[in-house]
Design a protein around this motif. Structure first.
Motif, PDB file in Angstrom:
ATOM      1  N   ALA A 186       0.825  -1.209   0.000  1.00 45.29           N
ATOM      2  CA  ALA A 186       0.000   0.000   0.000  1.00 45.29           C
ATOM      3  C   ALA A 186       0.861   1.261   0.000  1.00 45.29           C
ATOM      4  O   ALA A 186       0.565   2.234  -0.715  1.00 45.29           O
ATOM      5  CB  ALA A 186      -0.934  -0.008   1.209  1.00 45.29           C
ATOM      6  N   ALA A 187       1.925   1.269   0.795  1.00 44.26           N
ATOM      7  CA  ALA A 187       2.816   2.427   0.807  1.00 44.26           C
ATOM      8  C   ALA A 187       3.492   2.599  -0.548  1.00 44.26           C
ATOM      9  O   ALA A 187       3.617   3.718  -1.066  1.00 44.26           O
ATOM     10  CB  ALA A 187       3.858   2.278   1.912  1.00 44.26           C
ATOM     11  N   GLY A 188       3.922   1.499  -1.147  1.00 44.09           N
ATOM     12  CA  GLY A 188       4.518   1.569  -2.478  1.00 44.09           C
ATOM     13  C   GLY A 188       3.544   2.078  -3.520  1.00 44.09           C
ATOM     14  O   GLY A 188       3.913   2.831  -4.427  1.00 44.09           O
ATOM     15  N   ILE A 247       3.387   5.906  -3.176  1.00 48.26           N
ATOM     16  CA  ILE A 247       4.610   6.534  -3.687  1.00 48.26           C
ATOM     17  C   ILE A 247       4.637   6.494  -5.209  1.00 48.26           C
ATOM     18  O   ILE A 247       4.924   7.501  -5.873  1.00 48.26           O
ATOM     19  CB  ILE A 247       5.846   5.837  -3.089  1.00 48.26           C
ATOM     20  CG1 ILE A 247       5.917   6.079  -1.576  1.00 48.26           C
ATOM     21  CG2 ILE A 247       7.125   6.328  -3.770  1.00 48.26           C
ATOM     22  CD1 ILE A 247       6.950   5.239  -0.867  1.00 48.26           C
ATOM     23  N   GLU A 248       4.312   5.333  -5.772  1.00 44.74           N
ATOM     24  CA  GLU A 248       4.325   5.200  -7.233  1.00 44.74           C
ATOM     25  C   GLU A 248       3.301   6.134  -7.873  1.00 44.74           C
ATOM     26  O   GLU A 248       3.609   6.843  -8.847  1.00 44.74           O
ATOM     27  CB  GLU A 248       4.026   3.754  -7.615  1.00 44.74           C
ATOM     28  CG  GLU A 248       3.998   3.528  -9.123  1.00 44.74           C
ATOM     29  CD  GLU A 248       3.610   2.118  -9.511  1.00 44.74           C
ATOM     30  OE1 GLU A 248       3.674   1.805 -10.718  1.00 44.74           O
ATOM     31  OE2 GLU A 248       3.225   1.319  -8.618  1.00 44.74           O
ATOM     32  N   ALA A 249       2.082   6.160  -7.352  1.00 37.96           N
ATOM     33  CA  ALA A 249       1.034   7.004  -7.926  1.00 37.96           C
ATOM     34  C   ALA A 249       1.410   8.481  -7.834  1.00 37.96           C
ATOM     35  O   ALA A 249       1.167   9.264  -8.772  1.00 37.96           O
ATOM     36  CB  ALA A 249      -0.291   6.741  -7.217  1.00 37.96           C
ATOM     37  N   THR A 276       5.292  14.076 -11.382  1.00 38.39           N
ATOM     38  CA  THR A 276       6.524  14.234 -12.159  1.00 38.39           C
ATOM     39  C   THR A 276       6.332  13.663 -13.554  1.00 38.39           C
ATOM     40  O   THR A 276       5.389  12.912 -13.815  1.00 38.39           O
ATOM     41  CB  THR A 276       7.725  13.531 -11.490  1.00 38.39           C
ATOM     42  OG1 THR A 276       7.649  12.116 -11.734  1.00 38.39           O
ATOM     43  CG2 THR A 276       7.746  13.776  -9.986  1.00 38.39           C
ATOM     44  N   ASP A 277       7.265  14.009 -14.425  1.00 38.97           N
ATOM     45  CA  ASP A 277       7.276  13.411 -15.765  1.00 38.97           C
ATOM     46  C   ASP A 277       8.379  12.362 -15.880  1.00 38.97           C
ATOM     47  O   ASP A 277       8.840  12.035 -16.974  1.00 38.97           O
ATOM     48  CB  ASP A 277       7.453  14.495 -16.831  1.00 38.97           C
ATOM     49  CG  ASP A 277       8.747  15.297 -16.651  1.00 38.97           C
ATOM     50  OD1 ASP A 277       9.483  15.029 -15.678  1.00 38.97           O
ATOM     51  OD2 ASP A 277       9.013  16.194 -17.474  1.00 38.97           O
ATOM     52  N   ALA A 278       8.796  11.822 -14.741  1.00 39.22           N
ATOM     53  CA  ALA A 278       9.886  10.842 -14.710  1.00 39.22           C
ATOM     54  C   ALA A 278       9.416   9.480 -15.221  1.00 39.22           C
ATOM     55  O   ALA A 278       8.210   9.184 -15.269  1.00 39.22           O
ATOM     56  CB  ALA A 278      10.414  10.702 -13.288  1.00 39.22           C
ATOM     57  N   ALA A 279      10.376   8.653 -15.572  1.00 41.50           N
ATOM     58  CA  ALA A 279      10.101   7.252 -15.902  1.00 41.50           C
ATOM     59  C   ALA A 279      10.032   6.483 -14.585  1.00 41.50           C
ATOM     60  O   ALA A 279      11.037   6.336 -13.884  1.00 41.50           O
ATOM     61  CB  ALA A 279      11.202   6.695 -16.794  1.00 41.50           C
ATOM     62  N   VAL A 280       8.859   5.999 -14.221  1.00 44.29           N
ATOM     63  CA  VAL A 280       8.626   5.360 -12.924  1.00 44.29           C
ATOM     64  C   VAL A 280       8.420   3.868 -13.129  1.00 44.29           C
ATOM     65  O   VAL A 280       7.652   3.443 -14.003  1.00 44.29           O
ATOM     66  CB  VAL A 280       7.392   5.959 -12.221  1.00 44.29           C
ATOM     67  CG1 VAL A 280       7.190   5.320 -10.850  1.00 44.29           C
ATOM     68  CG2 VAL A 280       7.534   7.474 -12.097  1.00 44.29           C
ATOM     69  N   THR A 281       9.119   3.064 -12.324  1.00 46.56           N
ATOM     70  CA  THR A 281       8.972   1.612 -12.405  1.00 46.56           C
ATOM     71  C   THR A 281       8.746   1.033 -11.013  1.00 46.56           C
ATOM     72  O   THR A 281       9.108   1.624 -10.009  1.00 46.56           O
ATOM     73  CB  THR A 281      10.219   0.944 -13.022  1.00 46.56           C
ATOM     74  OG1 THR A 281      11.372   1.261 -12.230  1.00 46.56           O
ATOM     75  CG2 THR A 281      10.439   1.423 -14.449  1.00 46.56           C
ATOM     76  N   ARG A 282       8.152  -0.131 -10.993  1.00 48.47           N
ATOM     77  CA  ARG A 282       7.935  -0.901  -9.749  1.00 48.47           C
ATOM     78  C   ARG A 282       8.417  -2.314 -10.042  1.00 48.47           C
ATOM     79  O   ARG A 282       7.826  -3.019 -10.861  1.00 48.47           O
ATOM     80  CB  ARG A 282       6.438  -0.881  -9.421  1.00 48.47           C
ATOM     81  CG  ARG A 282       6.053  -1.548  -8.101  1.00 48.47           C
ATOM     82  CD  ARG A 282       6.095  -0.541  -6.959  1.00 48.47           C
ATOM     83  NE  ARG A 282       5.378  -1.018  -5.773  1.00 48.47           N
ATOM     84  CZ  ARG A 282       4.096  -0.787  -5.552  1.00 48.47           C
ATOM     85  NH1 ARG A 282       3.357  -0.093  -6.436  1.00 48.47           N
ATOM     86  NH2 ARG A 282       3.531  -1.231  -4.444  1.00 48.47           N
ATOM     87  N   ASP A 283       9.482  -2.735  -9.396  1.00 48.56           N
ATOM     88  CA  ASP A 283      10.043  -4.038  -9.745  1.00 48.56           C
ATOM     89  C   ASP A 283       9.338  -5.163  -9.000  1.00 48.56           C
ATOM     90  O   ASP A 283       8.417  -4.947  -8.209  1.00 48.56           O
ATOM     91  CB  ASP A 283      11.562  -4.058  -9.516  1.00 48.56           C
ATOM     92  CG  ASP A 283      11.964  -3.913  -8.052  1.00 48.56           C
ATOM     93  OD1 ASP A 283      11.146  -4.213  -7.163  1.00 48.56           O
ATOM     94  OD2 ASP A 283      13.115  -3.504  -7.795  1.00 48.56           O
ATOM     95  N   ALA A 307      14.685   6.410  -5.387  1.00 49.06           N
ATOM     96  CA  ALA A 307      14.419   4.994  -5.130  1.00 49.06           C
ATOM     97  C   ALA A 307      13.954   4.811  -3.703  1.00 49.06           C
ATOM     98  O   ALA A 307      14.583   5.308  -2.764  1.00 49.06           O
ATOM     99  CB  ALA A 307      15.674   4.156  -5.375  1.00 49.06           C
ATOM    100  N   SER A 308      12.832   4.118  -3.544  1.00 54.37           N
ATOM    101  CA  SER A 308      12.384   3.709  -2.210  1.00 54.37           C
ATOM    102  C   SER A 308      12.280   2.196  -2.208  1.00 54.37           C
ATOM    103  O   SER A 308      11.509   1.604  -2.978  1.00 54.37           O
ATOM    104  CB  SER A 308      11.033   4.343  -1.864  1.00 54.37           C
ATOM    105  OG  SER A 308      10.709   4.097  -0.507  1.00 54.37           O
ATOM    106  N   PHE A 309      13.076   1.574  -1.356  1.00 55.58           N
ATOM    107  CA  PHE A 309      13.191   0.125  -1.328  1.00 55.58           C
ATOM    108  C   PHE A 309      12.260  -0.496  -0.290  1.00 55.58           C
ATOM    109  O   PHE A 309      11.836   0.139   0.673  1.00 55.58           O
ATOM    110  CB  PHE A 309      14.628  -0.289  -0.990  1.00 55.58           C
ATOM    111  CG  PHE A 309      15.648   0.095  -2.032  1.00 55.58           C
ATOM    112  CD1 PHE A 309      15.372  -0.019  -3.379  1.00 55.58           C
ATOM    113  CD2 PHE A 309      16.893   0.571  -1.651  1.00 55.58           C
ATOM    114  CE1 PHE A 309      16.309   0.329  -4.342  1.00 55.58           C
ATOM    115  CE2 PHE A 309      17.850   0.916  -2.593  1.00 55.58           C
ATOM    116  CZ  PHE A 309      17.552   0.794  -3.940  1.00 55.58           C
ATOM    117  N   VAL A 310      11.983  -1.756  -0.487  1.00 57.34           N
ATOM    118  CA  VAL A 310      11.298  -2.577   0.517  1.00 57.34           C
ATOM    119  C   VAL A 310      12.358  -3.351   1.299  1.00 57.34           C
ATOM    120  O   VAL A 310      13.520  -3.428   0.909  1.00 57.34           O
ATOM    121  CB  VAL A 310      10.310  -3.562  -0.147  1.00 57.34           C
ATOM    122  CG1 VAL A 310       9.246  -2.802  -0.933  1.00 57.34           C
ATOM    123  CG2 VAL A 310      11.046  -4.550  -1.069  1.00 57.34           C
ATOM    124  N   GLY A 311      11.954  -3.907   2.422  1.00 60.79           N
ATOM    125  CA  GLY A 311      12.763  -4.897   3.116  1.00 60.79           C
ATOM    126  C   GLY A 311      14.071  -4.430   3.712  1.00 60.79           C
ATOM    127  O   GLY A 311      14.933  -5.270   3.989  1.00 60.79           O
TER     128      GLY A 311
END
Length: 366
Positions: free
Chosen positions: A21-23, A26-28, A34-41, A128-132
């Protein structure tokens, strides 16, 4: 949206056992703002990029947190959606809540700085915002294994209040942590016939004696001595009062520094003793003095106090990045003793200071 508003939103979202949910938020936000290239791995890391130059600067955080105390959680009946949320309160210029200091406040500051920065043609800016992170840096490791390799990174873990109260310093090194198990094996026998067996506890005791003789490395950095340490922290063995034990285990907590490690492998020269590494979180040291000084100058311009180059005792995701060849520093709002507490909080003024420092570094270094 202000850093206070964004921090408050992120802190309210539970992320101690599921960061999804937090991810999502952040992604949304990054896609909307922004107009950045956003990815979620596949691990759940959120990464955004803008600019195409050869030099890459990353603003790095994590959106997982440790388990909250009961006082930090609102029950489902108290929330509008019927889902539980974390309690977030503002008083005396601070936000209180699980993850406010460690480290959703820094994530919010980095998101805003990323949005408001325009990298020159010579550089690429990455968020970059990481998990774990709280369980050994699994998100950072996944990202690195799949090609995340910035040249430079500012990791937003705590660096406030190290040189003097209220000053946000720049940490250029931190310790790592190696956790390991020493297993001693023997031969069981009835305790009335001592010589019929081999006592595993005695062999474990020999291992403890050896561990206590081992030297722990130390390095001098930023005018400080960063020293490693070794401690036997647990022991388990034996099955009954009248049985010679055939197995005994010890756990060892080792704090490591960049460079050499303590020679724990020497315990395996003892008869019946083996050594297994369970966790190895790498230390970090920034070797690019120009980068460290650039961040310190930006930090100096963003606050009334005078920031220093300092070291931290705790392992962070900066260790994984440094191990992969990235030059890292740590700069963030959390103060010593705030993270993981039942009264965790962060200064709103320092959050704004971090946002401005990140923006200044992005403008100058790229």
């Amino acid at each position: 949206m202000t850093v206070r508003e964004l921090t408050r939103e992120l802190v309210s979202i539970p992320s101690h056992d599921d960061e999804t949910a937090a991810g999502d938020v952040i992604e949304a936000w990054l896609r909307r703002e922004t107009d950045a290239a956003v990815t979620r791995d596949m691990a759940g890391n959120v990464i955004a990029r803008k600019g195409t130059g050869d030099r890459t600067l990353a603003l790095v955080g994590h959106h997982d947190v440790v388990e909250p105390a009961a006082s930090q959680v609102e029950t489902a009946s108290e929330t509008p959606t019927g889902d539980f949320e974390y309690v977030v309160e503002q008083r005396d210029g601070r936000l209180y809540g699980r993850g406010a200091a460690d480290m959703k406040g820094a994530v919010a500051a980095a998101m805003l700085a990323f949005r408001d920065s325009d990298p020159s043609p010579a550089g690429e800016l990455v968020f970059a915002s990481f998990v774990g992170e709280e369980v050994g840096g699994v998100g950072a490791q996944h990202a690195i294994e799949h090609g995340f390799s910035p040249d430079y990174a500012i990791v937003g873990e705590g660096s406030t209040g190290y040189s003097s109260p209220g000053v946000t310093d720049v940490a250029v090194a931190h310790k790592g942590r190696r956790g390991s198990t020493i297993t001693a094996r023997g031969t069981a026998a009835h305790a009335s016939e001592v010589d019929a067996g081999e006592n595993a506890i005695y062999r474990a005791a020999d291992a403890v004696d050896l561990v206590r003789t081992l030297e722990t490395p130390a390095i001098d950095v930023a005018g400080e001595t960063l020293s490693g340490s070794l401690a036997v922290t647990e022991i388990e063995g034996g099955s009954a009062m009248n049985v010679i034990p055939d197995r005994c285990t010890l756990t060892v907590d080792e704090r490591t520094v960049p460079g050499e490690r303590a020679a724990l492998e020497r315990v395996e020269t003892l008869e019946g003793v083996t050594w297994t590494v369970e966790q190895d979180l790498p230390p970090m040291r920034c070797t690019d003095e120009a980068f460290a000084e650039a961040v310190r100058k930006a930090a100096d311009a963003a606050q009334s106090g005078t920031p220093a180059l300092v070291t931290k005792p705790h392992a962070t995701d900066a260790g994984w990045l440094a191990q992969a060849g990235c030059e890292c520093v740590i700069y963030g709002p959390s103060e010593p003793g705030e993270a993981h507490t039942d009264t965790e909080s962060v200064s709103l003024a320092v959050l704004e200071r971090c946002r401005e420092t990140y923006r200044r570094v992005a403008a100058s270094w790229l």
